[in-house]
Design a protein around this motif. Structure first.
Motif, PDB file in Angstrom:
ATOM      1  N   LEU A  29       0.765  -1.131  -0.055  1.00  0.00           N
ATOM      2  CA  LEU A  29      -0.128  -0.159   0.096  1.00  0.00           C
ATOM      3  C   LEU A  29       0.860   1.185   0.144  1.00  0.00           C
ATOM      4  CD1 LEU A  29      -2.886   1.352   0.025  1.00  0.00           C
ATOM      5  CD2 LEU A  29      -2.416   1.351   2.759  1.00  0.00           C
ATOM      6  N   ILE A  30       2.027   1.162   0.707  1.00  0.00           N
ATOM      7  CA  ILE A  30       2.837   2.392   0.927  1.00  0.00           C
ATOM      8  C   ILE A  30       3.440   2.663  -0.572  1.00  0.00           C
ATOM      9  CG2 ILE A  30       4.871   3.211   1.767  1.00  0.00           C
ATOM     10  CD1 ILE A  30       3.968   2.164   4.548  1.00  0.00           C
ATOM     11  N   THR A  31       3.790   1.591  -1.352  1.00  0.00           N
ATOM     12  CA  THR A  31       4.542   1.515  -2.524  1.00  0.00           C
ATOM     13  C   THR A  31       3.243   2.198  -3.603  1.00  0.00           C
ATOM     14  OG1 THR A  31       5.751  -0.422  -2.174  1.00  0.00           O
ATOM     15  CG2 THR A  31       5.399   0.394  -4.529  1.00  0.00           C
ATOM     16  N   VAL A  32       2.095   1.812  -3.535  1.00  0.00           N
ATOM     17  CA  VAL A  32       1.072   2.609  -4.259  1.00  0.00           C
ATOM     18  C   VAL A  32       0.969   3.958  -3.968  1.00  0.00           C
ATOM     19  CG1 VAL A  32      -1.376   2.271  -4.811  1.00  0.00           C
ATOM     20  CG2 VAL A  32      -0.165   0.142  -4.639  1.00  0.00           C
ATOM     21  N   MET A  33       1.131   4.235  -2.642  1.00  0.00           N
ATOM     22  CA  MET A  33       0.918   5.738  -2.315  1.00  0.00           C
ATOM     23  C   MET A  33       1.748   6.496  -2.964  1.00  0.00           C
ATOM     24  SD  MET A  33      -0.638   4.895   1.519  1.00  0.00           S
ATOM     25  CE  MET A  33      -1.334   6.793   1.844  1.00  0.00           C
ATOM     26  N   HIS A  34       2.999   6.000  -2.662  1.00  0.00           N
ATOM     27  CA  HIS A  34       4.171   6.907  -3.334  1.00  0.00           C
ATOM     28  C   HIS A  34       3.917   6.996  -4.880  1.00  0.00           C
ATOM     29  CE1 HIS A  34       6.890   7.396  -0.036  1.00  0.00           C
ATOM     30  NE2 HIS A  34       6.669   6.216   0.417  1.00  0.00           N
ATOM     31  N   ALA A  35       3.189   5.811  -5.664  1.00  0.00           N
ATOM     32  CA  ALA A  35       3.240   5.835  -7.016  1.00  0.00           C
ATOM     33  C   ALA A  35       2.272   6.990  -7.191  1.00  0.00           C
ATOM     34  CB  ALA A  35       2.812   4.534  -7.570  1.00  0.00           C
ATOM     35  N   ALA A  36       1.246   7.201  -6.310  1.00  0.00           N
ATOM     36  CA  ALA A  36       0.156   8.303  -6.489  1.00  0.00           C
ATOM     37  C   ALA A  36       0.543   9.419  -6.310  1.00  0.00           C
ATOM     38  CB  ALA A  36      -1.026   7.656  -5.593  1.00  0.00           C
ATOM     39  N   GLY A  37       1.802   9.736  -5.593  1.00  0.00           N
ATOM     40  CA  GLY A  37       2.298  11.035  -5.500  1.00  0.00           C
ATOM     41  C   GLY A  37       2.134  11.646  -4.046  1.00  0.00           C
ATOM     42  N   VAL A  63      -5.557  10.683  -5.194  1.00  0.00           N
ATOM     43  CA  VAL A  63      -7.172  10.074  -4.967  1.00  0.00           C
ATOM     44  C   VAL A  63      -7.597   9.529  -6.157  1.00  0.00           C
ATOM     45  CG1 VAL A  63      -9.544  10.394  -4.117  1.00  0.00           C
ATOM     46  CG2 VAL A  63      -7.635  11.497  -2.883  1.00  0.00           C
ATOM     47  N   ALA A  64      -7.592  10.005  -7.456  1.00  0.00           N
ATOM     48  CA  ALA A  64      -8.181   9.437  -8.644  1.00  0.00           C
ATOM     49  C   ALA A  64      -7.405   8.028  -8.967  1.00  0.00           C
ATOM     50  CB  ALA A  64      -8.160  10.593  -9.610  1.00  0.00           C
ATOM     51  N   TYR A  65      -6.086   8.485  -8.741  1.00  0.00           N
ATOM     52  CA  TYR A  65      -5.222   7.197  -8.910  1.00  0.00           C
ATOM     53  C   TYR A  65      -5.533   6.062  -8.169  1.00  0.00           C
ATOM     54  CZ  TYR A  65      -0.553   4.570  -9.427  1.00  0.00           C
ATOM     55  OH  TYR A  65       0.230   3.726  -9.649  1.00  0.00           O
ATOM     56  N   LEU A  66      -5.744   6.426  -6.791  1.00  0.00           N
ATOM     57  CA  LEU A  66      -5.880   5.278  -5.705  1.00  0.00           C
ATOM     58  C   LEU A  66      -7.301   4.602  -6.096  1.00  0.00           C
ATOM     59  CD1 LEU A  66      -4.395   7.053  -2.597  1.00  0.00           C
ATOM     60  CD2 LEU A  66      -3.541   5.206  -3.890  1.00  0.00           C
ATOM     61  N   ARG A  67      -8.264   5.289  -6.506  1.00  0.00           N
ATOM     62  CA  ARG A  67      -9.628   4.819  -6.534  1.00  0.00           C
ATOM     63  C   ARG A  67      -9.721   3.716  -7.308  1.00  0.00           C
ATOM     64  NH1 ARG A  67     -11.637   9.400  -8.670  1.00  0.00           N
ATOM     65  NH2 ARG A  67     -11.684  10.251  -6.345  1.00  0.00           N
ATOM     66  N   ASP A  68      -8.645   3.587  -8.527  1.00  0.00           N
ATOM     67  CA  ASP A  68      -8.713   2.658  -9.248  1.00  0.00           C
ATOM     68  C   ASP A  68      -7.526   1.458  -9.264  1.00  0.00           C
ATOM     69  OD1 ASP A  68     -10.693   3.778 -10.912  1.00  0.00           O
ATOM     70  OD2 ASP A  68      -9.237   4.831 -12.051  1.00  0.00           O
ATOM     71  N   ASN A  69      -7.208   1.531  -7.922  1.00  0.00           N
ATOM     72  CA  ASN A  69      -5.901   0.496  -7.639  1.00  0.00           C
ATOM     73  C   ASN A  69      -6.316  -0.385  -6.614  1.00  0.00           C
ATOM     74  OD1 ASN A  69      -3.662  -0.173  -5.654  1.00  0.00           O
ATOM     75  ND2 ASN A  69      -2.694   0.678  -7.419  1.00  0.00           N
ATOM     76  N   SER A  70      -6.361  -1.783  -7.279  1.00  0.00           N
ATOM     77  CA  SER A  70      -6.713  -2.704  -6.462  1.00  0.00           C
ATOM     78  C   SER A  70      -6.098  -2.997  -5.060  1.00  0.00           C
ATOM     79  CB  SER A  70      -6.581  -4.279  -7.098  1.00  0.00           C
ATOM     80  OG  SER A  70      -5.139  -4.392  -7.282  1.00  0.00           O
ATOM     81  N   TRP A  75      -7.237  -2.373   0.895  1.00  0.00           N
ATOM     82  CA  TRP A  75      -7.261  -1.725   2.109  1.00  0.00           C
ATOM     83  C   TRP A  75      -8.299  -0.847   2.591  1.00  0.00           C
ATOM     84  CZ3 TRP A  75      -4.186  -1.744   5.797  1.00  0.00           C
ATOM     85  CH2 TRP A  75      -4.088  -0.701   6.900  1.00  0.00           C
ATOM     86  N   GLN A  76      -8.997  -0.120   1.651  1.00  0.00           N
ATOM     87  CA  GLN A  76     -10.276   0.756   2.004  1.00  0.00           C
ATOM     88  C   GLN A  76     -11.233  -0.268   2.509  1.00  0.00           C
ATOM     89  OE1 GLN A  76     -10.193   4.083   2.254  1.00  0.00           O
ATOM     90  NE2 GLN A  76      -7.896   3.878   1.586  1.00  0.00           N
ATOM     91  N   GLN A  77     -11.643  -1.228   1.912  1.00  0.00           N
ATOM     92  CA  GLN A  77     -12.497  -2.577   2.163  1.00  0.00           C
ATOM     93  C   GLN A  77     -12.044  -3.007   3.636  1.00  0.00           C
ATOM     94  OE1 GLN A  77     -15.515  -3.401   0.871  1.00  0.00           O
ATOM     95  NE2 GLN A  77     -15.823  -4.674   2.619  1.00  0.00           N
TER      96      GLN A  77
END
Length: 109
Positions: A29-37, A63-70, A75-77
């Motif tokens: 998740l941290i990797t994805v968050m970094h990729a999202a900026g 937020v738009a980037y994360l919205r489409d990230n599995s 994590w949100q679920q």
């Protein structure tokens, strides 16, 4: 870079479990968050109230980037069992709930 303060609220009785979940957030998740900026994200708790400070290049784009990230969707679920939701702001996503007033380190004189 911008900083954004957010406010969310925990479901009653989930305070300790929420903190346990955040003792070590999923590394992917941290990797994805970094990729999202997202550069950094801090959370403080007072009772059931959570106060977040997010540092990012562009929060709305993140937020738009994360919205489409599995990974973020999972994590949100997972976190939905603890969090009632985020405070709404009629002015939109940026500046949600908490307005920045002052930061000591930013005062030059």
């Amino acid at each position: 870079m911008t900083r954004l303060a957010l406010h969310s609220r925990l479901i009653p009785g989930t305070e300790e479990a929420y903190e346990t979940e955040h003792a070590r957030v999923w590394p992917e998740l941290i990797t994805v968050m970094h990729a999202a900026g997202i550069k950094d994200w801090s959370i403080w708790r007072s009772g059931r109230d959570l106060f977040h400070l997010v540092e990012s290049d562009d929060y709305e784009s993140a937020v738009a980037y994360l919205r489409d990230n599995s990974t973020d969707q999972r994590w949100q679920q997972h976190m939905s069992q603890f969090v009632e939701g985020f405070a709404e702001n009629p002015e939109g996503v940026a500046g949600q709930s908490l307005r920045h007033v002052w930061t000591m380190s930013e005062q030059t004189d």
